[in-house]
Scaffold this active site. Structure first.
Site, PDB file in Angstrom:
ATOM      1  N   GLU A 145       9.721  -0.660 -11.909  1.00 18.05           N
ATOM      2  CA  GLU A 145       9.271   0.672 -11.528  1.00 18.05           C
ATOM      3  C   GLU A 145      10.197   1.184 -10.440  1.00 18.05           C
ATOM      4  OE1 GLU A 145       4.509   0.419 -12.508  1.00 18.05           O
ATOM      5  OE2 GLU A 145       5.155  -0.004 -10.453  1.00 18.05           O
ATOM      6  N   CYS A 193       1.173  -6.991  -2.778  1.00 20.56           N
ATOM      7  CA  CYS A 193       1.783  -8.036  -3.617  1.00 20.56           C
ATOM      8  C   CYS A 193       3.093  -8.547  -3.040  1.00 20.56           C
ATOM      9  CB  CYS A 193       1.986  -7.525  -5.039  1.00 20.56           C
ATOM     10  SG  CYS A 193       2.863  -5.961  -5.112  1.00 20.56           S
ATOM     11  N   ASN A 203      -5.123  -1.504  -3.835  1.00 26.69           N
ATOM     12  CA  ASN A 203      -4.467  -1.669  -2.528  1.00 26.69           C
ATOM     13  C   ASN A 203      -3.534  -0.509  -2.174  1.00 26.69           C
ATOM     14  OD1 ASN A 203      -2.757  -2.563  -4.575  1.00 26.69           O
ATOM     15  ND2 ASN A 203      -1.775  -4.103  -3.296  1.00 26.69           N
ATOM     16  N   GLU A 219       3.378  -5.474 -13.265  1.00 21.92           N
ATOM     17  CA  GLU A 219       3.709  -5.791 -11.875  1.00 21.92           C
ATOM     18  C   GLU A 219       2.558  -6.640 -11.360  1.00 21.92           C
ATOM     19  OE1 GLU A 219       3.488  -6.057  -8.196  1.00 21.92           O
ATOM     20  OE2 GLU A 219       3.107  -3.892  -8.119  1.00 21.92           O
TER      21      GLU A 219
END
Length: 473
Positions: free
Chosen positions: A453, A276, A144, A242
């Site tokens: 991150e 997400c 994505n 993640e």
């Protein structure tokens, strides 16, 4: 193509890369499997011996060179993203900027890997904490954000002194190839970065089983993340995960409705809802739900659907047929459980080809019986739930499993501060539709992930502390 130990591999089984807007094959590329992954890990292990002792300034200079190369190819990179992912070109251009920003940030951070000197308990001792690179890192990235997710992982790893083996999504490998062309041209030493494209299960199994891989970093579904964690446990690797999200967007009766509608439009329909941190549940105070729903439906109907390469497109295609089927099934389930479609609600077709398009959709009268209330949609569907009290919406918004991102709109400062504390999410935007910035930590809690991150927090994920005690005679 594969890139191992500074060399491109151009022979092997081929993979067709499909444009999701047209269904056409863009390019056929060479793939690899277990054998190539093992070789890449071996080369990364050998290169680590040198790279970990390369000065921070020199590592910074390498990354800065990659930044310059990527900036000079921004247009090509954006077009590559749109062709294989489908997102509108303007969104792809913003992703390129973000990807470069991560590289630039960590190019500077490479110079700042500070340790600590500790106060000693005895006068004849000197105590220090060294921060050293973890080792070889295996990075697995999603489709994505096929460019920025790569640099968000590789940049801090290289800055810390780690070497990397990257496995990008097979649906969108061309962006990874373009990045590695820049790494190659920048002159990174052989083996420091390696690219393996191929079957996820086969490559992932080698990565998790190898004792030479000391860290796994993954962005993707919670299901796959759990499997990687289980497999990595056998060699006690460090992991950053993640994973999935199910973001609530809460709108209180005192919120600015125009701003709230804009917030939902941007957090729900960007990238066709395939992020997400996309809004998955819209919670609106009961007293304004009808007014808000009507305004959102009107604005949603104005969005332009189409091929991301065309001017003025707001919403591109879903990534493949499976994604389209999932969205359609969730909408059907919602209507069967009392939902009312007030915008969109069906597969979209147009003369541009056999793409995977679904209309941006708004569903009024959503309830907890619907699949969409608990399952991640990853598509352009906004279900509107209602609530009466602050306590009620907090309980509903805090998903049992997911905890990545949440949004809340209110003019009440005290309420905003309470929501900030009570929402069980790693990222919270109060009257902010875009809370993600380079210098801040990105990551979730609960089953939405482990580790962060971005910023100094992302760098720490690639370092480990070594305590040294010196007895001075």
């Amino acid at each position: 193509m594969l890139y191992i130990n500074g060399t491109w591999r151009t022979s092997g089984e081929k993979l067709d890369v499909i444009n999701p807007a047209t269904g056409e094959v863009i390019e056929s590329i060479v793939t690899g499997g277990a054998e190539e992954t093992e070789e890449a890990i071996a080369q990364a292990t050998e290169a680590f011996k040198m790279w970990k002792n390369t000065t921070g300034v020199k590592r910074s200079n390498y990354l800065a060179t990659v930044v310059k190369l990527m900036r000079s190819r921004s247009k090509e990179l954006a077009e590559t993203i749109t062709s294989e992912n489908g997102k509108p070109l303007a969104d792809a251009e913003r992703e390129v900027i973000s990807a470069i920003d991560y590289l630039e940030w960590y190019a500077e951070e490479a110079k700042r890997l500070y340790g600590d000197t500790l106060p000693a308990s005895h006068p004849d001792k000197h105590l220090m904490v060294l921060r050293q690179p973890v080792g070889v890192c295996a990075a697995i990235t999603p489709w994505n954000f096929p460019l920025s997710m790569i640099t968000r992982k590789i940049a801090p790893a290289l800055a810390a002194g780690c070497t990397v083996v990257l496995k990008p999504a097979s649906l969108t490998p061309l962006s990874a190839i373009k990045v590695f062309e820049c790494f190659h041209e920048a002159g990174l030493p052989a083996g420091v970065v390696n690219l393996v494209i191929g079957p996820a299960a086969e490559i992932g199994k080698v990565m998790t089983a190898s004792p030479d891989v000391r860290k796994i970093t993954f962005t993707g579904s919670t299901r796959i993340g759990k499997k990687l964690m289980r497999d990595a446990a056998d060699t006690v690797k460090k992991v950053s995960m993640e994973l999935g999200g199910h973001a609530p967007f809460i709108i209180f009766e005192d919120a600015d409705l125009e701003e709230a509608v804009t917030g939902v439009l941007m957090t729900k329909f960007k990238n066709a809802g395939q992020t997400c941190i996309s809004t998955n549940r819209v919670y609106v105070a009961e007293s304004i739900a009808e007014e808000f729903g009507a305004l959102l439906a009107t604005k949603t109907a104005e969005l332009t659907i189409g091929n991301g390469m065309d001017d003025g497109v707001d919403v591109g295609p879903l990534i493949n047929a499976g994604a389209l089927e999932k969205v359609a099934a969730q909408v059907e389930d919602a209507t069967e459980n009392g939902g009312k479609i007030i915008a969109g609600g069906k597969v979209h077709s147009f003369s541009g080809g056999d793409g995977y398009f679904y209309e941006p959709t708004v569903i009024q009268y959503a309830n907890e019986e619907m699949q969409i209330a608990t399952e991640e949609t990853f598509g352009p569907v906004a279900p509107i739930f209602t609530f009466q009290t602050e306590e009620e919406v907090i309980e509903k918004a805090n998903h049992q499993e997911y905890g990545l991102a949440a949004y809340c709109y209110t003019k009440d400062l005290g309420r905003g501060l309470r929501m900030m504390r009570e929402l069980e999410y790693g990222i919270v935007g109060i009257n902010d539709l875009a809370p993600i910035v380079i210098q801040a930590p990105f990551g979730g809690i609960k089953e939405s992930g482990i580790g962060k991150e971005g910023g100094k927090y992302g760098l720490e994920e690639y370092l480990e502390e070594k305590f040294v005690s010196i007895h001075m005679k």
